[in-house]
Scaffold this motif. Sequence first.
Motif, PDB file in Angstrom:
ATOM      1  N   ARG A 119       0.818  -1.218   0.000  1.00 49.89           N
ATOM      2  CA  ARG A 119       0.000   0.000   0.000  1.00 49.89           C
ATOM      3  C   ARG A 119       0.853   1.271   0.000  1.00 49.89           C
ATOM      4  NH1 ARG A 119      -0.347   2.286   5.133  1.00 49.89           N
ATOM      5  NH2 ARG A 119       0.307   0.930   6.835  1.00 49.89           N
ATOM      6  N   LYS A 137      -6.326   3.146  -8.972  1.00 49.00           N
ATOM      7  CA  LYS A 137      -7.388   2.140  -8.988  1.00 49.00           C
ATOM      8  C   LYS A 137      -6.884   0.752  -8.638  1.00 49.00           C
ATOM      9  CE  LYS A 137     -10.726   4.187 -12.214  1.00 49.00           C
ATOM     10  NZ  LYS A 137     -11.329   4.090 -13.569  1.00 49.00           N
ATOM     11  N   TYR A 172      -5.466  -0.106  -6.042  1.00 50.59           N
ATOM     12  CA  TYR A 172      -5.518  -0.323  -4.595  1.00 50.59           C
ATOM     13  C   TYR A 172      -6.965  -0.148  -4.135  1.00 50.59           C
ATOM     14  CZ  TYR A 172      -4.340   0.277   0.372  1.00 50.59           C
ATOM     15  OH  TYR A 172      -4.266   0.152   1.743  1.00 50.59           O
ATOM     16  N   ASP A 173      -7.583  -1.219  -3.674  1.00 50.44           N
ATOM     17  CA  ASP A 173      -9.016  -1.234  -3.381  1.00 50.44           C
ATOM     18  C   ASP A 173      -9.509  -0.111  -2.468  1.00 50.44           C
ATOM     19  OD1 ASP A 173      -9.870  -3.148  -5.075  1.00 50.44           O
ATOM     20  OD2 ASP A 173     -10.215  -4.699  -3.568  1.00 50.44           O
ATOM     21  N   ARG A 191      -9.672   2.957  -4.553  1.00 50.22           N
ATOM     22  CA  ARG A 191     -10.658   2.815  -5.632  1.00 50.22           C
ATOM     23  C   ARG A 191     -12.080   2.952  -5.095  1.00 50.22           C
ATOM     24  NH1 ARG A 191     -13.502  -1.490  -7.563  1.00 50.22           N
ATOM     25  NH2 ARG A 191     -12.308  -2.972  -6.278  1.00 50.22           N
ATOM     26  N   LYS A 192     -12.370   2.271  -3.988  1.00 50.16           N
ATOM     27  CA  LYS A 192     -13.744   2.252  -3.473  1.00 50.16           C
ATOM     28  C   LYS A 192     -14.083   3.513  -2.668  1.00 50.16           C
ATOM     29  CE  LYS A 192     -14.038  -2.793  -3.380  1.00 50.16           C
ATOM     30  NZ  LYS A 192     -14.185  -4.010  -2.537  1.00 50.16           N
ATOM     31  N   MET A 248     -11.665  -0.966   5.356  1.00 52.35           N
ATOM     32  CA  MET A 248     -10.691  -1.574   4.454  1.00 52.35           C
ATOM     33  C   MET A 248      -9.341  -0.916   4.653  1.00 52.35           C
ATOM     34  SD  MET A 248     -12.327  -0.131   0.901  1.00 52.35           S
ATOM     35  CE  MET A 248     -13.916  -0.817   1.299  1.00 52.35           C
TER      36      MET A 248
END
Length: 331
Positions: free
Chosen positions: A18, A286, A288-289, A292-293, A330
Motif C-alpha cells: 500500500r 485504482k 488499490y481497493d 478505488r472504493k 478496508m
Amino acid sequence: MQATPKTFNIVLIGQNNRLQYESLLFAASLRHSSPDFAGRVFVAVPQPGPLWSQDPSIQNEDILNALRQLDVEILPFDSQLFGESYPYGNKIEALLALPEGEPFVFFDSDTLITGDLNTVPFDFSRPSASLKVEGTWPRPTLYGPGFDGIWRALYQRFSLDFDSSLDTSQPHDYWRRYLYFNAGHFFYSCPRAFGERFRDYAQTIRDEDIPELAGQVLDPWLDQVALPLVIHSLGGGRDALPAGLLDGSVTCHYRLFPLLYARESDHVVEVLETVAAPNRIKKVLKGYDPIRKLVIQRKGHKIRAMFDRENLPQREQVIRNKIKAKGLWMR
C-alpha cells in the motif's frame, strides 16, 4: 527562530504494498498544495536481500512512471539491520542513502500535504518530530520501574542528560512529562548524522540487555523509543516548531483511508479527492481497493456521514468498530 533554507529534501518510504500508492498520493498532494516547493523529493525503496523473503521494491511501472512525472526521485537502499522483521526500520536505514549534509524532512507515506510547506519555519539545527502522539510506550509493569525509571535508564545508557528532557509542568510518572514523539515526521540538518545515531540507538535498545526494559514490548514501538533520544542528543526537542502547521494546516497524517473520512476536515477530503482525480493518477490508484472504493467511487462519504467531527468518540477503536459494522472498513 532560524529562517527556513530555500531548499530542503523530502523523503518517504515506498514499497511493493500500500505504501507505493500512498507515496503517489503524497507526491500529488505536495505538487497541488505547495507548487513552489523547490527541494528534491525522494521515495526511498528497500531493495531485495537476505532480510526480505520477497522483493520489497516497487515493481509497478505505472506507479514508477507516475512518481517520475511528479518529479520524484526513486532512492534505492539496502536493509542491513531490520528488513521484514521490523519494516518500520526502513525509515531509519533509508536516511543513510540521502545526500549528506543536506537538510531533510521525513514523512510517513500515509500523509497528505494540505498547505504551503514553504511557510513552515524549520530550524534544521534543532531537530524535532511529530507531537501528534499518544502514550503508547512504555507500559510500566506492576513490579517494574515506572515511566521515570525506564526513560532515565535509556538516557543514562547513551550518556544523555535526562533532567533537561523533562516537561516539568507535567506530573511525575505521567507519560507527557517525558520526551516522546510520533515518528510520522521528523527533520534535521543532515540525514547521515541523524540516521547513523538513530540506527545505533535502535540497535542497542533492541539487542542489549537493559534491565529496566524487562517486560516492555518494542515491536512496533522501537523507532519511537529511540527517536526522542536521538533528537535530544542532537540539541532538539518538543518546542522546535510552532503548533498547528505540521499535523495541522500544512500536513495531515491520516494513517488509513476509513479513518481519514471519519475524522479529518473537509479541506483534507477535498485535497485527497482533487489530487486523485486526474486520469493519469486515477488509473494508477485504482489498483488499490481502499482508494478505488472509498476515494474514486466516493464510498468514503458514507463513512463521513456516520460521524460528527466536532464530537468524535475518544477511542479510535470505537470509530473502527462503527465503520466495520457497516462493512466499510478496508486497509
